[in-house]
Design an enzyme around this catalytic site. Structure first.
Site, mmCIF file in Angstrom:
data_model
loop_
_atom_site.group_PDB
_atom_site.id
_atom_site.type_symbol
_atom_site.label_atom_id
_atom_site.label_comp_id
_atom_site.label_asym_id
_atom_site.label_seq_id
_atom_site.Cartn_x
_atom_site.Cartn_y
_atom_site.Cartn_z
ATOM 1 N N ARG A 51 29.205 48.674 58.726
ATOM 2 C CA ARG A 51 29.483 49.398 57.452
ATOM 3 C C ARG A 51 30.088 50.523 57.107
ATOM 4 N NH1 ARG A 51 25.684 53.074 55.724
ATOM 5 N NH2 ARG A 51 24.292 52.654 57.195
ATOM 6 N N TYR A 105 40.451 42.680 32.938
ATOM 7 C CA TYR A 105 39.286 41.724 33.695
ATOM 8 C C TYR A 105 37.953 41.816 32.987
ATOM 9 C CZ TYR A 105 35.833 39.415 36.911
ATOM 10 O OH TYR A 105 34.905 38.844 37.428
ATOM 11 N N ASP A 177 45.164 47.876 38.739
ATOM 12 C CA ASP A 177 44.357 46.658 39.318
ATOM 13 C C ASP A 177 45.713 45.715 39.599
ATOM 14 O OD1 ASP A 177 43.512 44.134 39.922
ATOM 15 O OD2 ASP A 177 41.745 44.425 38.719
ATOM 16 N N LYS A 202 41.648 36.696 45.463
ATOM 17 C CA LYS A 202 42.674 35.843 44.716
ATOM 18 C C LYS A 202 43.615 35.650 45.630
ATOM 19 C CE LYS A 202 39.986 36.781 41.395
ATOM 20 N NZ LYS A 202 38.549 36.041 41.332
HETATM 21 N N1 PLP Z 1 40.318 42.149 38.956
HETATM 22 C C1 PLP Z 1 40.995 40.999 38.420
HETATM 23 C C2 PLP Z 1 42.141 41.350 37.761
HETATM 24 C C3 PLP Z 1 40.231 39.845 38.492
HETATM 25 O O1 PLP Z 1 40.599 38.812 37.766
HETATM 26 C C4 PLP Z 1 38.757 39.811 39.009
HETATM 27 C C5 PLP Z 1 37.987 38.528 39.144
HETATM 28 O O2 PLP Z 1 38.290 37.639 38.637
HETATM 29 C C6 PLP Z 1 38.248 40.920 39.825
HETATM 30 C C7 PLP Z 1 38.802 41.931 39.607
HETATM 31 C C8 PLP Z 1 36.989 41.088 40.584
HETATM 32 O O3 PLP Z 1 36.992 40.609 41.750
HETATM 33 P P1 PLP Z 1 35.946 39.916 42.718
HETATM 34 O O4 PLP Z 1 35.618 38.685 41.854
HETATM 35 O O5 PLP Z 1 36.756 39.606 43.779
HETATM 36 O O6 PLP Z 1 35.052 40.987 42.748
#
Ligand code: PLP
Length: 386
Positions: A51, A105, A177, A202
């Protein structure tokens, strides 16, 4: 050659690897041990425990990820949302105000919209391409500004240089992001962003077999976020660390192929008479193109589009395709197709989606590593049979 001088394709293989190699192993083994022998650590965060995010698997990933973006430090987390929410909780306090891009997102949007108020944090959404309007949302207690490199699902590219300049001028933490671009196409630290966040689920992992996240950026901020992560417990398991580490090594070749394939597919779709709009930052006709061309090394494997017709037409098209898998998520080796209104952005209300410009018939495509010709042929037959 110093590590900083290496090409990113070399760094994905060699940066952050332990020296000397553990037992001579060419691939870093999995340290599946929750706890490690006490060796005189003098503070809680330094105890060796999964952790605390400090097993050899975590340390190697932190070094590799920060090297890829030429950033000071990195931290992996149990998911992209763990990276995002832990960052918010570490750096925002009751009474703070937050600026966020208006197209994000769905999970991030929903967290800001639903969870900030109970935490005592206020916020405003801003148009990433109208820098002149940002100042009117600024408050004495504004603490941070948050954008996505390429927005999900409309593939917008904000005026990223202006975001950094605005943050600098007003003493805000700049957060981006970078999931859709990946470090191959954009390295936020090189443009002076304070923090870059990733869903490593991703492109970074690339094989649709784990969820993981990361925050990369200024060391002082990463230290604060790591401390919060230790308490919240959104730690990446060593086995998932191993899979992410393995996936990362092919990021360079995967991303270049996905960039090239998506560009060709975007061109094919935008020239097709049955297609109404295509959102892809690599299309010269797309509104984000000038910024994307200046700042990005590639335009990513993500695109979205609307076919002439209604939601039923969009669903028929998805059903007609043979190669893509109809599923949420993105960035894997297989092409995925989805309607964000019922998957990635279903956490937003219809009114919120409509305000963000996300129609119910919008189709999002994550282009995989199949032959581009086969994908184009498949989309052609799927459009023909509508
Ligand atoms: N940021 C973006 C641009 C995303 O498309 C996603 C998920 O689709 C996330 C963050 C969240 O990621 P996670 O599903 O790994 O928690």
């Amino acid at each position: 050659m110093t590590q900083r001088e290496m090409h990113i394709e070399t760094k994905v293989i060699h940066a952050g690897e332990p020296e000397p190699r553990v037992g001579g192993a060419v691939t870093l083994p999995i340290f599946q041990s929750s706890t490690f022998e006490y060796t005189g650590q003098d503070n809680y965060d330094a105890l060796k425990y999964i952790r605390m995010n400090n097993t050899p698997n975590h340390i190697a990933l932190h070094q590799k990820l920060s090297a890829l973006e030429n950033a000071e430090a990195g931290l992996v987390t149990a998911s992209g949302m763990a990276a995002i929410t832990t960052t918010f909780l570490a750096l925002l306090s009751p009474g703070d105000h937050f600026l966020a891009q208006d197209c994000l997102y769905g999970g991030t949007f929903d967290f800001i919209n639903s969870d900030f108020r109970p935490l005592g944090v206020t916020f405003d959404f801003i148009d990433g391409n109208s820098a002149g309007t940002w100042e009117k949302h600024l408050k004495p207690n504004t603490r941070a500004i948050y954008v996505e490199t390429i927005t999900n699902p409309l593939m917008g590219v904000a005026d990223l240089k202006k975001v950094v300049a605005f943050a600098r001028a007003h003493g805000l933490i700049s957060m981006i992001d970078n999931t859709f671009a990946s470090p191959i196409n954009f390295r936020p630290a090189e443009w002076e962003f304070d923090l870059s966040l990733h869903s490593c689920t991703k492109y970074l992992n690339g094989h649709s077999d784990i969820v993981a996240g990361a925050v990369v950026g200024r060391a002082a901020l990463i230290r604060k976020i790591a401390h919060k992560l230790i308490h919240l417990g959104g730690t990446l398991d060593p086995h998932a660390c191993f899979l992410l580490h393995r996936g990362l090594k092919t990021l360079g070749v995967r991303m270049k192929q996905q960039n090239a394939s998506a560009l060709e597919i975007a061109r094919f779709l935008s020239a097709h008479s049955a297609v109404e709009t295509v959102n892809y930052p690599g299309l010269e006709t797309y509104k984000g193109y000038p910024v994307a061309r200046e700042l990005l090394d590639g335009f990513s494997g993500m695109l979205s589009f609307e076919i002439k017709g209604d939601v039923a037409t969009a669903d028929r098209f998805i059903a007609n395709t043979r190669l893509p898998v109809s599923a949420p998520s993105l960035g894997g080796v297989e092409t995925l197709i989805t309607r964000p209104a019922i998957t990635s952005h279903s956490g937003m209300s219809a009114a919120e989606r409509s305000a963000a410009g996300i129609s119910d018939r919008l189709i999002r495509l994550s282009v995989g590593l199949e032959a581009t010709e086969d994908l184009v042929e498949d989309f052609d037959q799927a459009l023909h049979r509508l």
